[in-house]
Design a protein around this motif. Structure first.
Motif, mmCIF file in Angstrom:
data_model
loop_
_atom_site.group_PDB
_atom_site.id
_atom_site.type_symbol
_atom_site.label_atom_id
_atom_site.label_comp_id
_atom_site.label_asym_id
_atom_site.label_seq_id
_atom_site.Cartn_x
_atom_site.Cartn_y
_atom_site.Cartn_z
ATOM 1 N N MET A 86 9.397 4.649 2.620
ATOM 2 C CA MET A 86 8.250 3.746 2.625
ATOM 3 C C MET A 86 8.468 2.571 3.576
ATOM 4 N N GLN A 87 9.706 2.126 3.719
ATOM 5 C CA GLN A 87 9.992 1.065 4.680
ATOM 6 C C GLN A 87 9.691 1.548 6.099
ATOM 7 N N GLU A 88 10.068 2.786 6.382
ATOM 8 C CA GLU A 88 9.795 3.362 7.697
ATOM 9 C C GLU A 88 8.293 3.534 7.917
ATOM 10 N N VAL A 89 7.565 3.955 6.899
ATOM 11 C CA VAL A 89 6.113 4.099 7.028
ATOM 12 C C VAL A 89 5.483 2.735 7.328
ATOM 13 N N MET A 90 5.943 1.707 6.631
ATOM 14 C CA MET A 90 5.420 0.357 6.898
ATOM 15 C C MET A 90 5.701 -0.043 8.348
ATOM 16 N N ASP A 91 6.944 0.135 8.786
ATOM 17 C CA ASP A 91 7.294 -0.239 10.155
ATOM 18 C C ASP A 91 6.491 0.563 11.177
ATOM 19 N N ARG A 92 6.379 1.846 10.965
ATOM 20 C CA ARG A 92 5.633 2.701 11.902
ATOM 21 C C ARG A 92 4.180 2.242 12.009
#
Length: 116
Positions: A86-92
């Protein structure tokens, strides 16, 4: 004849004390989070109204969308299995808006490791 009720005056267990302290800490953390979330939302409403002419109806729609996103991305802040994803989805997603100017999640949430 009535029997006298026995009372036990023993010291509380250390685990009871620790559990009570954890509960107090969690309540404090939740109160702080709730208060700050309300403050940020209030400021966002004022900015949307002053700078972009949003009225009540558009702000209510904004609030609904914001609430849904907070629910969707909460796992990014939790200590569960979905956290990294989810952190990666937010960053992306944010990189689509801010490009290379986006600070990575770890820098935006530098205190997260300390509080979870």
């Amino acid at each position: 004849m009535k029997q006298k009720k026995q009372t036990h005056h023993s010291k509380p267990h250390a685990s009871d004390y620790a559990a009570k302290q954890r509960a107090i800490r969690q309540t404090y953390i939740q109160a702080t989070c709730d208060t700050y979330s309300q403050y940020v939302f209030d400021c966002a409403c004022i900015a949307l109204h002053r700078e972009f002419g949003f009225g009540r109806e558009r702000i209510v729609k904004f609030h609904a969308a914001l609430s849904a996103l907070q629910t969707e991305f909460t796992p990014a802040l939790d200590n569960g299995d979905e956290r990294g994803y989810m952190q990666e989805v937010m960053d992306r997603t944010l990189r689509e808006v801010f490009g290379d100017d986006l600070k990575p999640f770890e820098r935006r949430y530098e205190w997260l490791k300390e509080i979870i």
